[in-house]
Design an enzyme around this catalytic site. Structure first.
Site, PDB file in Angstrom:
ATOM      1  N   ASP A  39      14.483 -39.463  32.862  1.00 16.60           N
ATOM      2  CA  ASP A  39      13.634 -38.365  33.323  1.00 16.60           C
ATOM      3  C   ASP A  39      13.270 -38.704  34.775  1.00 16.60           C
ATOM      4  OD1 ASP A  39      11.585 -36.630  33.959  1.00 16.60           O
ATOM      5  OD2 ASP A  39      10.616 -36.762  31.998  1.00 16.60           O
ATOM      6  N   ARG A  80       9.752 -37.988  36.217  1.00 19.48           N
ATOM      7  CA  ARG A  80       8.779 -38.984  35.759  1.00 19.48           C
ATOM      8  C   ARG A  80       8.923 -40.286  36.534  1.00 19.48           C
ATOM      9  NH1 ARG A  80       9.901 -43.502  32.957  1.00 19.48           N
ATOM     10  NH2 ARG A  80       8.358 -44.389  31.528  1.00 19.48           N
ATOM     11  N   GLU A 112       0.383 -39.671  20.452  1.00 16.56           N
ATOM     12  CA  GLU A 112       0.587 -41.131  20.477  1.00 16.56           C
ATOM     13  C   GLU A 112      -0.709 -41.895  20.764  1.00 16.56           C
ATOM     14  OE1 GLU A 112       3.874 -42.745  22.727  1.00 16.56           O
ATOM     15  OE2 GLU A 112       4.917 -40.830  22.691  1.00 16.56           O
TER      16      GLU A 112
END
Lengths: 353, 353
Positions: free
Chosen positions: A28, A31, A129
């Site tokens: 990614d 990111r 998460e």
């Protein structure tokens, strides 16, 4: 003193021992390159300082910090991937600088204060998460007053969306299947497709109006307690006439240096649905997962209704949403939605597992 | 007398209660339209006859048979989807013709002989899910002598493949990750990417030479016993110089009528790697999942090696493969591969779960 390590935690850590999850994150580019840019942007601050990388994975952010001149980087991960990170550190001749610690931030020992915390802790719809709790623990255990946290703030947004193609493919499809009327399957189709949140990529054109800020997190001051349950009221006004299919959630994070960031004053002004979604990129780096931005591996999180609601231009969509950690597994999120549109009230419960 | 229904069977049936699996199959147009064409091609035979549809799912093939003039269609499925199929049958005013039976073919009662068995029983690399056993059971319980089975034959192929892009993305990627040498991760990367078979779509250009027939199944005569373990020897000759990355498996099925099909004589001539992969479409309908054909939801099943093997043009790749039902779960397949190339011997064990 430390919270217990549950079977759910063990399963969570174990999932990060497989390389594919790290591959997806590293590939990614938005990111990874935004994190690298943020580290380089704060190079003057990081140089000769002590850093802790919370959930280091393969160690890539720790190595970026070492490249930025950090004196010492503690790379902490509870997953077995930590042993791999240690080998990567050695192969790059950084063993003097990067110290890999295999364990939870709650459990490992770092015998000095740290100047910088870096972490890529964000999950689907930001809070999936629940890894932000580990950043909070690291901050409260080790961060010097005035230290730097990257990212420094995070904002979770929601907006009503229209998505006739998606609804058609999953639901209307059954009305005529190779000439056969399969509409008796519609209730099951709706349940199978839309009972739970769906992580998928939509575009800015699917969004009916400006987003609402569900939660703004100041990483310097946020507490675990305030993340357990988050409730917010919204009042959207649709900018168009369209079938309203559900709500989308997404987030952005900002990388604000301690020089420019006021730990108390800033967050209030960021609240409210009229906030600009992206800060000036010349001032502050922002990693955004908004529908109008290039896609990331976080995509967006969609909560679809079983039936679309026809809304007129300027029609209000009011209600509230509560996000809470699931009792089943605190890394899951319960989503309780109440909304009113055109005089009708609706409730939708779902769990992001 | 019936084999027991295990927990694995229950989990298997339960997975078919979710609509998404049926949606994926029905939206595979090559699959669904070839079945419909096959039913229409054999309309003269099916008209006024008794049909059993083994694993009917949403009932689509049963309805096609009813549309083709079948006198009665028994639509059998052990999954809860059967209740949905029954509603679809009612909505299409076919309750007089299509009788939905919720249960295993081993357990349900049909108090007459049947003329036609239709079933879409094929799994990944043909035999995954082991559903052909249910077709055999239905045949042995109910099919009239001289009856029709659609599909009538099935052939599993394998061929050596080159796939440098795939290998590069999954493995070589780690050699240089944003300028960082992550080659210590290569062993883990190979294990995570290539320990188990991978269901993915390749193209005809990835295939190094003509395929080898691993198994030809004559649905009229095949027995459960011969499916428990299948061993075949191969001797490929690469048509090009290339890095040899692994083996691909795929299958096709044919829809041959009882008039044109000789139950004993035909299968021998189909064996051997020189067999044409696709029969003349004017004579026999073939549903092929070969790499050079349009993709289907079955894709191809790839078994990659941890290290590519450089092969020269005309170089031989010899060896053997054994496919056997897993003892862990008879719906899984153990794949034992032995191969020799360039004087070196290799063994690869994997499980399609």
């Amino acid at each position: 003193q430390q919270p217990p390590c549950t079977d759910f935690d063990m399963a969570y850590f174990h999932s990060y021992a497989h390389l594919s999850i790290h591959e997806e994150m590293i590939k990614d580019r938005l990111r990874t390159e935004t994190y690298r840019s943020a580290i380089m942007q704060h190079q003057d601050y990081i140089k000769d300082k002590v850093v802790v990388d919370v959930g280091c994975g393969t160690g890539i952010l720790s190595i970026f910090c070492a490249q930025a001149g950090a004196k010492r980087v503690y790379a902490v991960d509870a997953s077995d991937i930590a042993a791999q990170a240690n080998e990567v550190v050695k192969a790059n001749n950084l063993s003097e600088t990067v110290i890999v610690l295999h364990g939870r931030v709650e459990d490992v020992e770092i015998n000095e204060e740290v100047d910088v915390i870096i972490s890529e802790w964000m999950g689907y719809m930001l809070l999936y998460e629940s890894m932000l709790g580990s950043v909070i623990t690291a901050r409260d255990r080790w961060l010097k007053p005035g230290g730097l946290i990257l990212p420094s703030t995070a904002t979770l947004y929601m907006a009503p969306v229209t998505h006739p193609d998606r609804y058609g493919e999953s639901i209307d499809f059954w009305r005529n299947v190779y000439g056969i009327d399969m509409s008796p399957l519609l209730p099951l189709a709706k349940q199978c497709a839309f009972e739970e949140p769906s992580v998928e990529t939509i575009s800015g054109e699917n969004v009916l109006t400006w987003p609402h800020v569900v939660k703004h997190v100041d990483c310097y001051t946020v507490t675990n307690q305030e993340l357990e349950s988050i409730t917010t009221k919204f009042d959207f006004q649709s900018m168009m006439r369209a079938p309203f299919h559900g709500f989308a959630f997404w987030f952005d994070v900002q990388f604000i240096g301690p020089g420019t960031f006021s730990a108390n004053g800033d967050s209030q002004s960021l609240e409210g649905s009229q906030r600009r979604k992206r800060a000036n990129p010349n001032e502050t780096l922002v990693l955004s997962t908004a529908p109008e931005e290039p896609p990331t591996h976080w995509e967006q999180t969609l909560i679809y209704f079983y039936e679309p609601i026809e809304v007129e231009q300027d029609q209000h969509i009011e209600g509230s949403v509560t996000l809470s950690q699931s009792r089943e597994n605190c890394r899951f999120i319960n989503i309780h939605l109440e909304y009113v549109s055109g005089g009708r009230s609706f409730v939708k419960e779902s769990v992001l597992r």
